[in-house]
Design a protein around this motif. Structure first.
Motif, PDB file in Angstrom:
ATOM      1  N   CYS A  12       4.581  -0.974  -4.714  1.00  0.00           N
ATOM      2  CA  CYS A  12       3.669  -1.075  -3.572  1.00  0.00           C
ATOM      3  C   CYS A  12       2.668   0.080  -3.560  1.00  0.00           C
ATOM      4  O   CYS A  12       1.481  -0.121  -3.290  1.00  0.00           O
ATOM      5  N   LEU A  13       3.148   1.288  -3.854  1.00  0.00           N
ATOM      6  CA  LEU A  13       2.236   2.432  -3.908  1.00  0.00           C
ATOM      7  C   LEU A  13       1.228   2.296  -5.041  1.00  0.00           C
ATOM      8  O   LEU A  13       0.051   2.631  -4.879  1.00  0.00           O
ATOM      9  N   SER A  16      -1.320  -0.279  -4.024  1.00  0.00           N
ATOM     10  CA  SER A  16      -2.198   0.298  -3.009  1.00  0.00           C
ATOM     11  C   SER A  16      -3.242   1.213  -3.640  1.00  0.00           C
ATOM     12  O   SER A  16      -4.424   1.164  -3.277  1.00  0.00           O
ATOM     13  N   ALA A  17      -2.814   2.046  -4.572  1.00  0.00           N
ATOM     14  CA  ALA A  17      -3.761   2.947  -5.243  1.00  0.00           C
ATOM     15  C   ALA A  17      -4.785   2.159  -6.044  1.00  0.00           C
ATOM     16  O   ALA A  17      -5.977   2.487  -6.030  1.00  0.00           O
ATOM     17  N   SER A  32      -5.109  -1.509   1.824  1.00  0.00           N
ATOM     18  CA  SER A  32      -4.463  -0.581   0.898  1.00  0.00           C
ATOM     19  C   SER A  32      -3.597   0.433   1.646  1.00  0.00           C
ATOM     20  O   SER A  32      -2.530   0.807   1.164  1.00  0.00           O
ATOM     21  N   ALA A  36       0.448   0.884   1.297  1.00  0.00           N
ATOM     22  CA  ALA A  36       0.985   2.215   1.015  1.00  0.00           C
ATOM     23  C   ALA A  36       2.068   2.585   2.021  1.00  0.00           C
ATOM     24  O   ALA A  36       3.098   3.152   1.644  1.00  0.00           O
ATOM     25  N   GLY A  39       5.170   0.775   1.110  1.00  0.00           N
ATOM     26  CA  GLY A  39       5.787   1.406  -0.050  1.00  0.00           C
ATOM     27  C   GLY A  39       6.552   2.664   0.319  1.00  0.00           C
ATOM     28  O   GLY A  39       7.665   2.888  -0.168  1.00  0.00           O
ATOM     29  N   ILE A  40       5.976   3.478   1.189  1.00  0.00           N
ATOM     30  CA  ILE A  40       6.655   4.702   1.628  1.00  0.00           C
ATOM     31  C   ILE A  40       7.916   4.363   2.405  1.00  0.00           C
ATOM     32  O   ILE A  40       8.964   5.008   2.231  1.00  0.00           O
TER      33      ILE A  40
END
Length: 49
Positions: A12-13, A16-17, A32, A36, A39-40
């Motif tokens: 996911c991170l 997002s990036a 995005s 993120a 993901g965190i």
């Protein structure tokens, strides 16, 4: 540690990036940032017992 949730969080991170840097979200940063945050959260949940 749940490795499946850790892997999903890292993916996911990374997604997002990529969305943020490539501008794939149509010029807005909200999608995005939302991915993120998810993901965190997934990484944090994976480290709990």
């Amino acid at each position: 540690m749940r490795k499946d949730r850790l892997i999903v969080g890292i993916l996911c991170l990374a997604l997002s990036a990529w969305m943020f840097l490539a501008g794939a979200s149509g010029g807005t940063t909200a999608p995005s940032v939302a991915i993120a945050v998810l993901g965190i959260i997934m990484i944090a949940i994976s480290k709990r017992r």
